[in-house]
Motif scaffolding. Structure first.
Motif, short mmCIF file in Angstrom:
data_model
loop_
_atom_site.label_atom_id
_atom_site.label_comp_id
_atom_site.label_asym_id
_atom_site.label_seq_id
_atom_site.Cartn_x
_atom_site.Cartn_y
_atom_site.Cartn_z
N VAL A 3 0.85 -1.19 0.00
CA VAL A 3 0.00 0.00 0.00
C VAL A 3 0.89 1.24 0.00
O VAL A 3 1.78 1.38 0.85
N VAL A 4 0.66 2.14 -0.94
CA VAL A 4 1.49 3.34 -1.06
C VAL A 4 0.71 4.62 -0.81
O VAL A 4 1.32 5.69 -0.65
N SER A 5 -0.62 4.55 -0.78
CA SER A 5 -1.41 5.74 -0.49
C SER A 5 -2.79 5.32 0.00
O SER A 5 -3.27 4.22 -0.29
N VAL A 6 -3.42 6.20 0.76
CA VAL A 6 -4.78 5.98 1.26
C VAL A 6 -5.55 7.28 1.07
O VAL A 6 -5.10 8.35 1.50
N ASP A 7 -6.73 7.19 0.45
CA ASP A 7 -7.50 8.40 0.21
C ASP A 7 -8.98 8.07 0.08
O ASP A 7 -9.39 7.46 -0.91
N ARG A 8 -9.77 8.43 1.10
CA ARG A 8 -11.23 8.35 1.05
C ARG A 8 -11.75 6.99 0.60
O ARG A 8 -12.52 6.87 -0.35
N GLY A 9 -11.30 5.97 1.29
CA GLY A 9 -11.81 4.63 1.00
C GLY A 9 -11.20 3.95 -0.20
O GLY A 9 -11.71 2.91 -0.64
N ARG A 10 -10.14 4.51 -0.73
CA ARG A 10 -9.42 3.88 -1.82
C ARG A 10 -7.95 3.77 -1.45
O ARG A 10 -7.39 4.69 -0.86
N TRP A 11 -7.36 2.63 -1.78
CA TRP A 11 -5.97 2.38 -1.45
C TRP A 11 -5.16 2.24 -2.74
O TRP A 11 -5.51 1.44 -3.61
N GLY A 12 -4.11 3.04 -2.85
CA GLY A 12 -3.19 2.88 -3.97
C GLY A 12 -2.16 1.83 -3.60
O GLY A 12 -1.56 1.88 -2.52
N CYS A 13 -1.97 0.85 -4.46
CA CYS A 13 -1.02 -0.24 -4.19
C CYS A 13 -0.10 -0.43 -5.39
O CYS A 13 -0.42 -0.01 -6.51
N VAL A 14 1.03 -1.06 -5.15
CA VAL A 14 1.91 -1.47 -6.24
C VAL A 14 2.09 -2.98 -6.14
O VAL A 14 2.28 -3.53 -5.06
N LEU A 15 1.99 -3.66 -7.27
CA LEU A 15 2.09 -5.12 -7.30
C LEU A 15 3.53 -5.56 -7.18
O LEU A 15 4.41 -5.07 -7.89
N ASP A 16 3.76 -6.48 -6.26
CA ASP A 16 5.10 -7.04 -6.04
C ASP A 16 6.13 -5.95 -5.76
O ASP A 16 7.32 -6.11 -6.10
#
Length: 295
Positions: A2-15
């Motif tokens: 997980v690289v970011s969190v914003d209003r119920g959405r999570w930014g992620c990077v695979l592997d």
């Protein structure tokens, strides 16, 4: 990751690959399970990362390290700041605003208790001599980096490359400026505040940023308060293997504060470097007991 969190959405990077970003929602079966920047998660669904796509987080892996704080020293609710960071870069200015040992001490305690290696990063070192301020932490063997306007940041890059490092500090100490020097395309907002812990917080969301040479820095919002209601003296002592072994001989209920409260504390029987480190740790604990959480 997980690289970011914003209003119920999570930014992620695979592997852990910054070139494979996806946007995720939390699966219903996870309920209110907290998911924070740095978490390692399992995701399913649309993993293309294309515009408008949305994957689901279905699992949160066990955290290797956790940086926590509470709103104040009486609040029982823990807030997880960052998960799985290897290092904690404690950013403090040597002038404008003046440095406060209280905040650094609290950050050190949170790092030790959470399993992170602390590093003291001094900004605005071109305006004041760091020697007097850093002397207070010499016996803890904390690495110190200078990051004044005229200082090169090669040492910081070397220390951060290939690792996950969380950055914390009061607003106005130059944390976002440092991030922009380390990650030129980060474009983190910078600003001026009127004093420690007051004014506009130039970073409002935690975000993990990929370093050009590899590794991640997690920029966190400016700290107004740093409560440690969730941390005990044993949590801090346990971070030092030699001290943890020594206190096994302490009587039950020992708080490790030393005489007169703990006349039989085993830390007092240590010698040499171990004794100096024990006294430095004891000093952290004593200051914690007497210092307000906003210091």
């Amino acid at each position: 990751m997980v690289v970011s969190v914003d209003r119920g959405r999570w930014g992620c990077v695979l592997d852990g690959d910054p070139d494979r970003p996806v946007v995720c929602m939390r699966a219903r079966e996870l309920g209110r399970t907290p998911i924070v920047v740095g978490d390692s998660v399992g995701v399913v669904g649309d993993l293309t990362g294309s515009q408008g796509s949305l994957a689901r987080i279905v699992k949160v892996d066990e955290r290797r390290t956790v940086l926590r704080r509470t709103a104040d020293d009486t609040d029982p609710y823990e807030r997880i700041v960052v998960a799985n960071a290897e290092q904690l870069l404690i950013v403090t200015a040597l002038a404008d605003p003046p440095p406060r040992t209280g905040f650094v001490e609290r950050a050190l305690i949170a790092a030790y208790a959470g399993g992170l290696t602390p590093v003291l990063c001094l900004t605005k070192s071109d305006l004041a001599d760091p020697a007097e301020f850093t002397a207070a932490f010499a016996d803890l063997d904390v690495a110190v980096l200078a990051a004044g306007q005229g200082d090169p940041i090669d040492a910081a890059r070397d220390l951060l490359t290939g690792r996950v490092t969380a950055l914390i500090g009061h607003s106005g100490v130059g944390k976002s400026t440092l991030v922009n020097r380390l990650v030129p395309d980060a474009n983190r907002a910078t600003g001026v505040v009127s004093g420690v812990g007051r004014g506009r917080h130039t970073s409002t969301q935690s975000v993990a940023l990929w370093l050009p040479a590899g590794g991640w820095v997690v920029d966190t919002p400016g700290i107004r308060s740093f409560g440690l209601a969730h941390i005990s003296t044993d949590d801090v002592v346990a971070a030092f293997p030699d001290l943890a072994e020594a206190v096994e001989d302490c009587p039950r209920g020992c708080t490790h504060f030393g005489p007169p409260a703990d006349p039989e504390c085993a830390l007092d029987r240590l010698t040499g470097t171990a004794h100096r480190r024990a006294m430095a740790v004891r000093g952290l604990l004593a200051d914690l007991a007497s210092t307000p959480d906003w210091a």
